[in-house]
Motif scaffolding. Structure first.
Motif, PDB file in Angstrom:
ATOM      1  N   ALA A 287       0.820  -1.214   0.000  1.00 45.64           N
ATOM      2  CA  ALA A 287       0.000   0.000   0.000  1.00 45.64           C
ATOM      3  C   ALA A 287       0.854   1.265   0.000  1.00 45.64           C
ATOM      4  O   ALA A 287       0.453   2.289  -0.573  1.00 45.64           O
ATOM      5  N   ALA A 288       2.033   1.206   0.636  1.00 38.66           N
ATOM      6  CA  ALA A 288       2.883   2.396   0.750  1.00 38.66           C
ATOM      7  C   ALA A 288       3.814   2.565  -0.444  1.00 38.66           C
ATOM      8  O   ALA A 288       4.681   3.440  -0.443  1.00 38.66           O
ATOM      9  N   THR A 289       3.643   1.753  -1.487  1.00 46.95           N
ATOM     10  CA  THR A 289       4.455   1.881  -2.702  1.00 46.95           C
ATOM     11  C   THR A 289       4.161   3.212  -3.378  1.00 46.95           C
ATOM     12  O   THR A 289       3.040   3.722  -3.323  1.00 46.95           O
ATOM     13  N   ASP A 290       5.160   3.784  -4.025  1.00 47.05           N
ATOM     14  CA  ASP A 290       4.981   5.061  -4.736  1.00 47.05           C
ATOM     15  C   ASP A 290       4.269   4.790  -6.064  1.00 47.05           C
ATOM     16  O   ASP A 290       4.870   4.822  -7.141  1.00 47.05           O
ATOM     17  N   TRP A 291       2.971   4.528  -5.975  1.00 38.44           N
ATOM     18  CA  TRP A 291       2.206   4.157  -7.164  1.00 38.44           C
ATOM     19  C   TRP A 291       2.145   5.265  -8.218  1.00 38.44           C
ATOM     20  O   TRP A 291       2.239   4.964  -9.424  1.00 38.44           O
ATOM     21  N   VAL A 310       2.627  -4.513 -21.159  1.00 38.32           N
ATOM     22  CA  VAL A 310       3.013  -3.362 -20.347  1.00 38.32           C
ATOM     23  C   VAL A 310       1.782  -2.540 -19.972  1.00 38.32           C
ATOM     24  O   VAL A 310       1.637  -2.082 -18.833  1.00 38.32           O
ATOM     25  N   ALA A 311       0.885  -2.345 -20.931  1.00 34.78           N
ATOM     26  CA  ALA A 311      -0.341  -1.582 -20.667  1.00 34.78           C
ATOM     27  C   ALA A 311      -1.189  -2.255 -19.590  1.00 34.78           C
ATOM     28  O   ALA A 311      -1.810  -1.578 -18.759  1.00 34.78           O
ATOM     29  N   LEU A 312      -1.209  -3.583 -19.576  1.00 34.40           N
ATOM     30  CA  LEU A 312      -1.966  -4.301 -18.552  1.00 34.40           C
ATOM     31  C   LEU A 312      -1.328  -4.107 -17.176  1.00 34.40           C
ATOM     32  O   LEU A 312      -2.034  -3.882 -16.180  1.00 34.40           O
ATOM     33  N   SER A 313      -0.015  -4.183 -17.111  1.00 36.08           N
ATOM     34  CA  SER A 313       0.679  -3.937 -15.840  1.00 36.08           C
ATOM     35  C   SER A 313       0.442  -2.509 -15.363  1.00 36.08           C
ATOM     36  O   SER A 313       0.268  -2.260 -14.152  1.00 36.08           O
ATOM     37  N   ARG A 314       0.430  -1.574 -16.305  1.00 36.88           N
ATOM     38  CA  ARG A 314       0.155  -0.177 -15.946  1.00 36.88           C
ATOM     39  C   ARG A 314      -1.239  -0.038 -15.346  1.00 36.88           C
ATOM     40  O   ARG A 314      -1.445   0.722 -14.391  1.00 36.88           O
ATOM     41  N   ALA A 315      -2.208  -0.789 -15.878  1.00 33.00           N
ATOM     42  CA  ALA A 315      -3.573  -0.701 -15.367  1.00 33.00           C
ATOM     43  C   ALA A 315      -3.646  -1.108 -13.899  1.00 33.00           C
ATOM     44  O   ALA A 315      -4.430  -0.539 -13.122  1.00 33.00           O
ATOM     45  N   VAL A 316      -2.823  -2.081 -13.500  1.00 30.01           N
ATOM     46  CA  VAL A 316      -2.792  -2.486 -12.094  1.00 30.01           C
ATOM     47  C   VAL A 316      -2.310  -1.327 -11.230  1.00 30.01           C
ATOM     48  O   VAL A 316      -2.877  -1.052 -10.161  1.00 30.01           O
ATOM     49  N   ALA A 317      -1.283  -0.626 -11.697  1.00 29.64           N
ATOM     50  CA  ALA A 317      -0.787   0.533 -10.959  1.00 29.64           C
ATOM     51  C   ALA A 317      -1.830   1.652 -10.926  1.00 29.64           C
ATOM     52  O   ALA A 317      -2.004   2.328  -9.896  1.00 29.64           O
ATOM     53  N   VAL A 318      -2.531   1.835 -12.029  1.00 28.87           N
ATOM     54  CA  VAL A 318      -3.590   2.851 -12.091  1.00 28.87           C
ATOM     55  C   VAL A 318      -4.667   2.564 -11.043  1.00 28.87           C
ATOM     56  O   VAL A 318      -5.219   3.479 -10.414  1.00 28.87           O
ATOM     57  N   SER A 319      -4.957   1.285 -10.835  1.00 28.81           N
ATOM     58  CA  SER A 319      -5.994   0.932  -9.855  1.00 28.81           C
ATOM     59  C   SER A 319      -5.614   1.372  -8.454  1.00 28.81           C
ATOM     60  O   SER A 319      -6.490   1.629  -7.623  1.00 28.81           O
TER      61      SER A 319
END
Length: 393
Positions: A287-291, A310-319
């Motif tokens: 949770a404390a990751t610099d998202w 890569v776009a799918l991995s980015r979506a996880v970060a976007v969430s």
């Protein structure tokens, strides 16, 4: 062995057959007479002799069979090119011939040099096994038809082959990090081989930022190996892993390498992926990751490498920054990309987002879709557990 035999045979398929025949011969001879002082030279000599015998019998040594052989003979127990001191890395550079399309270079090298199955290579390229098998076959035929000299490149030729070599090592690691098939989550032999190649490559080309970036990425990612499954072998998500058990020595080395790569101003896709991995490695918790910073790095990565994965991995970060609903819209848009049609991580990510949004019925459907596509037993068990622990609708 394969490199030396291919030079004698002028044909990669024949070289592979003769190398295998040499192993069979060794099983008999070494059991009877003991292992020779130079087993590699013994095997290579047998394989080369078998290849030359086949060519003589066909009586088409220089007329009907296009040759890859160099004019000068090379002793099997002598190094081919001092510019690339490691045997396996030397063969990777040799197989990544620029006359072939880049994907063909990478696929052929993974198959011949790294021992990755055609099915696993196909998964890495998001294509069917039959499509990948055809690509490998066409690459072999092109080498023969074009009479491409099969030789180790000299130092001046290494840079033009570097990108393909980096891709080979990265995909070899990826295939080992999460095995596409089988019972175990990790194939340690492939992971260790990839890290070894990356280290050798960094020793050979220490000033190349993408070489540093790749080694950093592999070290930072593999630092979590011991915590990716529990004592029963069940998969643990990144947020559930015990960060105190991560390999801090590998993390520190990887971080130093990625900082060096970024400072050059020539960071590419491997250095950017390593930077993302470093942020994860140094975060005190999930949770404390610099998202927000991770999303920005993914934006930069997509600009250099517009991959749907890569776009799918980015979506996880976007969430984690803008919430699961925003991320779900991006994942649903990616579902239109035919390259991800059989990629089980897409419905798996979608299922987790739907779970967070309190939509268990849709999440269950997505988990079932992912289960229909996954072949690794550990991942299958994890997805089944996620499905069975959904709250009632």
């Amino acid at each position: 062995m394969l490199a030396a035999t291919a030079r004698a045979a002028g044909d990669l398929d024949l070289a592979e057959e003769c190398v295998q025949e040499a192993y069979v011969a060794a099983l008999g001879a070494w059991t009877r007479d003991g292992v020779p002082d130079k087993p590699g030279a013994w095997l290579t000599a047998i394989a080369r002799r078998r290849a030359l015998d086949v060519l003589r019998r066909r009586q088409v040594l220089r007329t009907k069979l296009p040759l890859l052989v160099e004019p000068e003979a090379v002793e099997p127990d002598e190094p081919d090119e001092v510019a690339v001191p490691d045997d396996r890395l030397r063969l990777v550079f040799t197989c990544c011939h620029p006359v072939l399309a880049r994907e063909a270079q990478v696929a052929l090298t993974l198959r011949l040099v790294c021992g990755v199955s055609t099915a696993d290579i196909a998964r890495a390229f998001l294509v069917s096994e039959s499509t990948m098998a055809a690509r490998v076959t066409r690459a072999k035929k092109k080498i023969s038809a074009a009479r491409i000299p099969y030789r180790v490149p000299d130092s001046a030729e290494l840079p033009e082959r570097l990108d393909a070599v980096l891709s080979v090592v990265h995909l070899l690691f990826t295939t080992g990090h999460t095995a596409p098939t089988g019972v175990d989550l990790v194939r340690a032999d492939l992971v260790d081989r990839a890290v070894h190649l990356a280290r050798m490559l960094h020793g050979l080309m220490p000033d190349e930022p993408e070489v540093s970036g790749l080694l950093a990425l592999l070290l930072l990612t593999d630092a979590r190996r011991a915590t990716r499954t529990d004592e029963q072998g069940r998969l643990l998500r990144l947020e559930d892993q015990d960060r105190s058990c991560w390999d801090r020595t590998a993390i520190d080395e990887g971080h130093r390498l990625v900082v060096e790569a970024l400072r050059t101003g020539r960071a590419g896709r491997y250095a950017l992926q390593a930077a993302i991995a470093s942020l994860h490695a140094h975060a005190p918790s999930y949770a404390a990751t610099d998202w927000p910073q991770i999303v920005r790095l993914y934006d930069a990565l997509l600009a250099r490498w517009p991959s749907p994965v890569v776009a799918l991995s980015r979506a996880v970060a976007v969430s984690m920054v803008d919430g699961p609903e925003r991320a779900l819209a991006e994942v649903d848009a990616l579902a239109e990309d035919p390259r991800l049609a059989d990629y089980h991580y897409l419905p798996a990510v979608r299922a987790d987002l739907l779970r967070r949004l309190g939509r268990p019925t849709e999440a269950a459907d997505a988990y079932r879709t992912a289960l229909a596509l996954v072949d690794n037993a550990t991942e299958r068990t994890h997805l089944t557990t996620r499905l069975n622990t959904l709250p009632p609708p």
